[in-house]
Design a protein around this motif. Structure first.
Motif, PDB file in Angstrom:
ATOM      1  N   ALA A  14     -66.959 -31.306  12.729  1.00 28.70           N
ATOM      2  CA  ALA A  14     -66.539 -30.654  11.493  1.00 28.70           C
ATOM      3  C   ALA A  14     -67.730 -29.881  10.955  1.00 28.70           C
ATOM      4  CB  ALA A  14     -66.074 -31.695  10.477  1.00 28.70           C
ATOM      5  N   LEU A  24     -63.840 -36.996  14.738  1.00 28.49           N
ATOM      6  CA  LEU A  24     -63.740 -36.648  13.324  1.00 28.49           C
ATOM      7  C   LEU A  24     -63.890 -37.896  12.472  1.00 28.49           C
ATOM      8  CD1 LEU A  24     -60.691 -34.225  13.414  1.00 28.49           C
ATOM      9  CD2 LEU A  24     -63.049 -33.602  12.950  1.00 28.49           C
ATOM     10  N   THR A  28     -60.136 -37.261   8.154  1.00 34.02           N
ATOM     11  CA  THR A  28     -60.362 -35.817   8.137  1.00 34.02           C
ATOM     12  C   THR A  28     -59.212 -35.055   8.774  1.00 34.02           C
ATOM     13  OG1 THR A  28     -62.742 -36.160   8.202  1.00 34.02           O
ATOM     14  CG2 THR A  28     -61.947 -33.972   8.806  1.00 34.02           C
ATOM     15  N   SER A  29     -58.760 -35.506   9.928  1.00 29.72           N
ATOM     16  CA  SER A  29     -57.665 -34.782  10.586  1.00 29.72           C
ATOM     17  C   SER A  29     -56.358 -34.950   9.810  1.00 29.72           C
ATOM     18  CB  SER A  29     -57.503 -35.221  12.040  1.00 29.72           C
ATOM     19  OG  SER A  29     -57.191 -36.588  12.114  1.00 29.72           O
ATOM     20  N   LEU A  31     -56.115 -35.137   6.561  1.00 30.27           N
ATOM     21  CA  LEU A  31     -56.205 -34.183   5.448  1.00 30.27           C
ATOM     22  C   LEU A  31     -55.964 -32.754   5.929  1.00 30.27           C
ATOM     23  CD1 LEU A  31     -59.217 -35.583   3.388  1.00 30.27           C
ATOM     24  CD2 LEU A  31     -56.799 -35.541   2.741  1.00 30.27           C
ATOM     25  N   ALA A  32     -56.456 -32.431   7.108  1.00 29.46           N
ATOM     26  CA  ALA A  32     -56.233 -31.093   7.664  1.00 29.46           C
ATOM     27  C   ALA A  32     -54.747 -30.856   7.920  1.00 29.46           C
ATOM     28  CB  ALA A  32     -57.035 -30.910   8.946  1.00 29.46           C
ATOM     29  N   ALA A  83     -54.872 -40.669   4.548  1.00 28.61           N
ATOM     30  CA  ALA A  83     -56.278 -40.284   4.725  1.00 28.61           C
ATOM     31  C   ALA A  83     -57.165 -41.001   3.732  1.00 28.61           C
ATOM     32  CB  ALA A  83     -56.427 -38.767   4.562  1.00 28.61           C
TER      33      ALA A  83
END
Length: 86
Positions: A14, A24, A28-29, A31-32, A83
């Motif tokens: 990231a 990650l 994080t993923s 949230l993406a 998340a």
């Protein structure tokens, strides 16, 4: 048989850093994906708002797309909650 190399240790994951093992950071993923779903919901609503087509079929399409946008928002909220717990 073809073999595939494993992930590189310490590979960038990231902006601004790496996580142990090149993965990650937790959440994080998710949230993406949540952000992607919210963006898609906004695009769907914008498409419905700009639809010039009229009539019963157009109203049915608007209703279905609006429902889909709401489902995207619901899923995004659930992913963001997940998340936060990760």
């Amino acid at each position: 048989m073809t073999t595939f190399p494993g992930p590189r240790t310490g590979a960038p994951t990231a902006q601004g850093g790496t996580a142990p093992g090149g993965h990650l950071p937790p959440g994080t993923s998710l949230l993406a994906h949540a952000e992607s779903l919210r963006t898609q919901a906004d695009r769907l609503r914008a498409a419905v708002a700009s639809l010039a087509w009229t009539g019963p079929d157009a109203d049915a399409l608007r209703a279905r797309v609006t429902t889909l946008a709401a489902r995207c928002d619901t899923a995004a909220t659930a992913l963001a909650r997940g998340a936060d717990r990760a």
